[in-house]
Design a protein around this motif. Sequence first.
Motif, PDB file in Angstrom:
ATOM      1  N   ARG A 113      14.075  -0.818  -3.662  1.00  0.00           N
ATOM      2  CA  ARG A 113      12.648  -1.090  -3.866  1.00  0.00           C
ATOM      3  C   ARG A 113      12.112  -2.040  -2.796  1.00  0.00           C
ATOM      4  O   ARG A 113      10.997  -1.870  -2.301  1.00  0.00           O
ATOM      5  CB  ARG A 113      12.422  -1.667  -5.260  1.00  0.00           C
ATOM      6  N   ALA A 114      12.910  -3.042  -2.428  1.00  0.00           N
ATOM      7  CA  ALA A 114      12.474  -3.993  -1.400  1.00  0.00           C
ATOM      8  C   ALA A 114      12.317  -3.283  -0.052  1.00  0.00           C
ATOM      9  O   ALA A 114      11.349  -3.534   0.683  1.00  0.00           O
ATOM     10  CB  ALA A 114      13.473  -5.133  -1.284  1.00  0.00           C
ATOM     11  N   ASP A 115      13.259  -2.376   0.279  1.00  0.00           N
ATOM     12  CA  ASP A 115      13.146  -1.629   1.533  1.00  0.00           C
ATOM     13  C   ASP A 115      11.907  -0.749   1.540  1.00  0.00           C
ATOM     14  O   ASP A 115      11.196  -0.661   2.552  1.00  0.00           O
ATOM     15  CB  ASP A 115      14.395  -0.763   1.755  1.00  0.00           C
ATOM     16  N   GLU A 116      11.626  -0.090   0.397  1.00  0.00           N
ATOM     17  CA  GLU A 116      10.430   0.753   0.318  1.00  0.00           C
ATOM     18  C   GLU A 116       9.167  -0.092   0.461  1.00  0.00           C
ATOM     19  O   GLU A 116       8.227   0.299   1.169  1.00  0.00           O
ATOM     20  CB  GLU A 116      10.406   1.511  -1.015  1.00  0.00           C
ATOM     21  N   ALA A 117       9.127  -1.251  -0.199  1.00  0.00           N
ATOM     22  CA  ALA A 117       7.955  -2.125  -0.098  1.00  0.00           C
ATOM     23  C   ALA A 117       7.773  -2.616   1.336  1.00  0.00           C
ATOM     24  O   ALA A 117       6.647  -2.671   1.847  1.00  0.00           O
ATOM     25  CB  ALA A 117       8.109  -3.310  -1.057  1.00  0.00           C
ATOM     26  N   GLU A 118       8.871  -2.937   1.991  1.00  0.00           N
ATOM     27  CA  GLU A 118       8.784  -3.392   3.385  1.00  0.00           C
ATOM     28  C   GLU A 118       8.267  -2.276   4.290  1.00  0.00           C
ATOM     29  O   GLU A 118       7.443  -2.515   5.178  1.00  0.00           O
ATOM     30  CB  GLU A 118      10.163  -3.867   3.840  1.00  0.00           C
ATOM     31  N   GLN A 119       8.728  -1.040   4.036  1.00  0.00           N
ATOM     32  CA  GLN A 119       8.253   0.095   4.834  1.00  0.00           C
ATOM     33  C   GLN A 119       6.762   0.325   4.601  1.00  0.00           C
ATOM     34  O   GLN A 119       6.004   0.571   5.544  1.00  0.00           O
ATOM     35  CB  GLN A 119       9.054   1.363   4.480  1.00  0.00           C
ATOM     36  N   ARG A 120       6.318   0.238   3.331  1.00  0.00           N
ATOM     37  CA  ARG A 120       4.891   0.414   3.042  1.00  0.00           C
ATOM     38  C   ARG A 120       4.059  -0.680   3.708  1.00  0.00           C
ATOM     39  O   ARG A 120       2.977  -0.420   4.230  1.00  0.00           O
ATOM     40  CB  ARG A 120       4.654   0.426   1.531  1.00  0.00           C
ATOM     41  N   LEU A 121       4.585  -1.927   3.700  1.00  0.00           N
ATOM     42  CA  LEU A 121       3.876  -3.027   4.347  1.00  0.00           C
ATOM     43  C   LEU A 121       3.780  -2.793   5.852  1.00  0.00           C
ATOM     44  O   LEU A 121       2.728  -3.021   6.461  1.00  0.00           O
ATOM     45  CB  LEU A 121       4.590  -4.346   4.046  1.00  0.00           C
ATOM     46  N   THR A 122       4.870  -2.305   6.451  1.00  0.00           N
ATOM     47  CA  THR A 122       4.849  -2.010   7.892  1.00  0.00           C
ATOM     48  C   THR A 122       3.831  -0.915   8.197  1.00  0.00           C
ATOM     49  O   THR A 122       3.047  -1.024   9.160  1.00  0.00           O
ATOM     50  CB  THR A 122       6.257  -1.571   8.350  1.00  0.00           C
ATOM     51  N   ASP A 123       3.815   0.152   7.370  1.00  0.00           N
ATOM     52  CA  ASP A 123       2.840   1.240   7.565  1.00  0.00           C
ATOM     53  C   ASP A 123       1.417   0.726   7.403  1.00  0.00           C
ATOM     54  O   ASP A 123       0.514   1.093   8.169  1.00  0.00           O
ATOM     55  CB  ASP A 123       3.094   2.376   6.568  1.00  0.00           C
ATOM     56  N   PHE A 124       1.183  -0.145   6.403  1.00  0.00           N
ATOM     57  CA  PHE A 124      -0.153  -0.692   6.176  1.00  0.00           C
ATOM     58  C   PHE A 124      -0.597  -1.534   7.368  1.00  0.00           C
ATOM     59  O   PHE A 124      -1.739  -1.435   7.818  1.00  0.00           O
ATOM     60  CB  PHE A 124      -0.166  -1.534   4.897  1.00  0.00           C
ATOM     61  N   ARG A 125       0.320  -2.365   7.893  1.00  0.00           N
ATOM     62  CA  ARG A 125      -0.045  -3.198   9.053  1.00  0.00           C
ATOM     63  C   ARG A 125      -0.403  -2.333  10.258  1.00  0.00           C
ATOM     64  O   ARG A 125      -1.350  -2.624  10.991  1.00  0.00           O
ATOM     65  CB  ARG A 125       1.117  -4.126   9.395  1.00  0.00           C
ATOM     66  N   ALA A 126       0.380  -1.246  10.469  1.00  0.00           N
ATOM     67  CA  ALA A 126       0.080  -0.357  11.588  1.00  0.00           C
ATOM     68  C   ALA A 126      -1.274   0.305  11.401  1.00  0.00           C
ATOM     69  O   ALA A 126      -2.081   0.396  12.353  1.00  0.00           O
ATOM     70  CB  ALA A 126       1.177   0.701  11.719  1.00  0.00           C
TER      71      ALA A 126
END
Length: 195
Positions: A113-126
């Motif tokens: 879940r933490a990896d998925e949240a980090e990926q979503r945060l990275t996508d949102f920042r981009a």
Amino acid sequence: MERQKWETAIRCLEVALHPNTDEKEVIAGVNGFRRTADGMPLSDFCRAIAEAESRTGVTDTAKWRAKLDRLNRENIQLRLKLEAEQRDAAQRLRDTEQRIRDLTGEITAAHVRADEAEQRLTDFRAAYRAVLDRANRPEPAPTVMERPAGTPSRFQTVLAAARQRGEAPAPVFSGNASNRKGANGAMPSRTPWTA
């Protein structure tokens, strides 16, 4: 072996085999019996006591039999207690292992879940950076379509066609022309338009 040593050795065994004796005291009692009996096996020790008692004529078989029966019962109780404690310890170990497996599964799921949240945060920042880049980029000036050199504009084409037919050009202003005439009936002079 004198009678006092026998009694001491028997007392050590009684302490070692008592149900309320802990493991350290059991070991100490057994070691005390061994030292007192000078390493003699228990069966030989019991025979030696019986022979000595029969020689002295003070044998009390019922007393010794009762004492040996009591020691046997205490030994059985101690063995049952140890087996129960071993079963309890094994069950606690199984429970602990199951809890560790459960926690390991929960930790693994939390990592996912933490990896998925980090990926979503990275996508949102981009995506947010892309929106900011588009917002800060100047809008391109509208381009005027250029005509090839020598090609007349549409207005020039219409004007040329009207001249060929001998027609007067259409008035620039629409609406009621009388409103635009001066007092003498002539059209007022127009000043050129400037930007």
